[in-house]
Design an enzyme around this catalytic site. Sequence first.
Site, PDB file in Angstrom:
ATOM      1  N   HIS A 427       0.812  -1.215   0.000  1.00 47.38           N
ATOM      2  CA  HIS A 427       0.000   0.000   0.000  1.00 47.38           C
ATOM      3  C   HIS A 427       0.852   1.274   0.000  1.00 47.38           C
ATOM      4  O   HIS A 427       0.322   2.376  -0.177  1.00 47.38           O
ATOM      5  CB  HIS A 427      -0.939  -0.004   1.216  1.00 47.38           C
ATOM      6  N   ARG A 428       2.153   1.144   0.186  1.00 45.28           N
ATOM      7  CA  ARG A 428       3.018   2.332   0.100  1.00 45.28           C
ATOM      8  C   ARG A 428       3.093   2.857  -1.321  1.00 45.28           C
ATOM      9  O   ARG A 428       3.280   4.053  -1.542  1.00 45.28           O
ATOM     10  CB  ARG A 428       4.430   2.002   0.602  1.00 45.28           C
TER      11      ARG A 428
END
Length: 456
Positions: A427-428
């Site tokens: 999700h970064r």
Amino acid sequence: MPTDMKLPEVGEGIEAGTVVAVLVKEGDRVEIDQPVMELETDKAVVEVPSSVAGVVEKVHVQANAEARIGQVVLTVAEGAEASAEAQDEAKDEPQDEAKDEPQDEAKDEPKDEPKDEAKAGAKSDAKAEPAEKAEAPAAPPAETPSAPASDDGGPRLIAAAPSVRRLARELDVDLRAVVGSGALGRVSAEDVQRYATGGPGAGRPGAVAVEAPPLPDFSRWGETERVAMSGIRKVTVRTMAQAWANVPMVTHFDEADATRFEELRQRFKGMVEKAGAKLTPTAMLLKVIAVALRRFPDFNASIDVGTQEIVYKKYVNVGTAVDTEHGLLVPVIKQADEKSVVDLAVELGEIAEKARNRKLSPDDMSGGNFIVSNLGGIGGTGFSPIVTPPDVAILGVSRSAMKPVWDAKKAEFVPRLMMPLALTYDHRLIDGASAARFLRWVCQAVEEPYLLTLEG
């Protein structure tokens, strides 16, 4: 005059391994390049060829024991001679860097410097596990540049190539203080140079290491048995723990109507069998994913936390999880986007067979950008696969099943073969909407295989 054969380098970043089998015994005659032992590293089982010729006078290793790069494994007598290649390598690179590196570092340190690394090298010879020494993450606190501790409480060798260690000495950089940006904390030349110049992330640790709690005494409740982990299991334990600690993961689920996909497979499987392979759903999915990675470049990228950059790869290498009796292995198919489905089916069959026979080379296991893990042949309605850095996504495939699906045109439910898919992503880099679009495109490609010819 007797000649010692030392364990040569068997792959980048590999400093030790477990001896699976010794292929010669005392009194045997060996020739140059003849396999003399099988070594299990944290990547694969490799054959180690002899660098000397003559009669084996003494075997210094045994099966199931640990062996380090540079360690003497054989003593050969009666006209033993080093290979020309080994002699050339010895001229080009000092022996202490390639093999007995920890002792060399202690010798080159200034007199007022602590000699912890020399002790670390000696202690690791006896205690540290091979998989840990090969890729052990170097993440000490920035304000206290001391060697990271191993599981047994002793210092652990830092994961860095000989050339990187040499560069660190030239720049007067203490490798123990450098935070590696590579896979599992491996220190690169760029990390050393960045540290020397005080660049971004020079001393910034990655994730905080969490110490495993001690186990209770299970023998109080009954009989137990302890079995040593294989090299593959050791690296799986470390890799999964590192991935879970460092990557904020989210899993997105969807279903693809695989009815036409399966009809196409059944229609052309005979043609692929003539090429000596099986047309499996995994082989067809590899082509789908290869095209998808070209269309969605964020999924074919990696995050460089140290430099705060995104690395976009111009090549498409796709790994596929293979279940073996020795553990899960992930061989990589290179340039998957440039290969036909038939080519992918043939290569997948070959590389899976190598995995099951423990014949994968380190190169077979490296360079992947994305992984496809298909458990449909075993069962299950869904699962959440784990992203392993430097990848940023992985696709999980579960068993397809016939389900009633509403057909708006016919105004009735019709039986369709539905394939459950799960996309876990970092999700970064990847947002939820991007993941949903990626997986929906994959579903559409499965539902309409002709889409591949339009966009592939």
